[in-house]
Design a protein around this motif. Structure first.
Motif, short mmCIF file in Angstrom:
data_model
loop_
_atom_site.label_atom_id
_atom_site.label_comp_id
_atom_site.label_asym_id
_atom_site.label_seq_id
_atom_site.Cartn_x
_atom_site.Cartn_y
_atom_site.Cartn_z
N VAL A 57 24.72 -20.02 -38.24
CA VAL A 57 25.62 -20.29 -37.11
C VAL A 57 24.77 -20.38 -35.85
O VAL A 57 23.62 -19.92 -35.83
N ARG A 58 25.35 -20.98 -34.81
CA ARG A 58 24.68 -20.99 -33.51
C ARG A 58 25.49 -20.11 -32.56
O ARG A 58 26.70 -20.25 -32.44
N VAL A 65 19.93 -19.92 -33.27
CA VAL A 65 20.40 -20.04 -34.64
C VAL A 65 20.23 -18.70 -35.35
O VAL A 65 19.19 -18.05 -35.22
N GLY A 121 29.77 -23.23 -39.26
CA GLY A 121 28.46 -22.88 -39.77
C GLY A 121 28.03 -23.83 -40.87
O GLY A 121 28.80 -24.67 -41.32
N VAL A 122 26.80 -23.69 -41.27
CA VAL A 122 26.24 -24.48 -42.37
C VAL A 122 25.92 -23.54 -43.52
O VAL A 122 25.20 -22.56 -43.34
N ASP A 181 23.67 -30.19 -36.39
CA ASP A 181 24.74 -29.79 -37.32
C ASP A 181 25.40 -28.48 -36.90
O ASP A 181 26.46 -28.14 -37.42
N LEU A 182 24.77 -27.74 -36.00
CA LEU A 182 25.30 -26.44 -35.58
C LEU A 182 25.76 -26.49 -34.12
O LEU A 182 24.94 -26.69 -33.23
#
Ligand code: FES
Length: 111
Positions: A33-34, A39, A20-21, A13-14
């Motif tokens: 965020v990555r 992470v 971002g999540v 997901d990143l």
């Protein structure tokens, strides 16, 4: 004593320097965020005023993909550690949150 961990999302997901999540800790908005393959998680609260950073939901990076930016007045933060790098944050960084990435999933470390 073993640490407990709460699942936040899948690693996939990143994307590096991408969306971002968002998640919450006790009703407080936070985000992941990555950056440089790692992470990083922070409370979603600007150092200037207590507002959320993202200009659209999940959009935390500036155009370069190198800095986190506050949508309200443009303060810049390091995605690696949340340090204030310029603008109205005036040296006040983002509050970091401990997370771990294991087997394709990202977890919040909880005491
Ligand atoms: S509220 Fe974020 S820079 Fe002003």
């Amino acid at each position: 004593m073993a640490e407990k961990a709460r699942l936040i999302c899948a690693s996939a997901d990143l994307v590096e320097g991408g969306r971002g999540v968002r998640f919450e800790i006790e009703q407080q908005p936070c985000f992941l965020v990555r950056y440089c393959g790692e992470v990083h998680a922070f409370f979603n609260r600007c150092g200037h005023l207590p507002v959320e950073l993202d200009w659209q939901e999940g959009e935390f990076f500036d155009d370069s993909g190198l800095y986190l930016i506050c949508a309200t007045h443009g303060a810049l933060y390091s995605p690696a550690n949340g340090r204030c790098l310029g603008g109205r944050c005036n040296g006040k960084g983002l509050q970091a949150i401990a997370v771990i990435e294991i087997d394709g999933q990202i977890f919040l470390k909880e005491a």
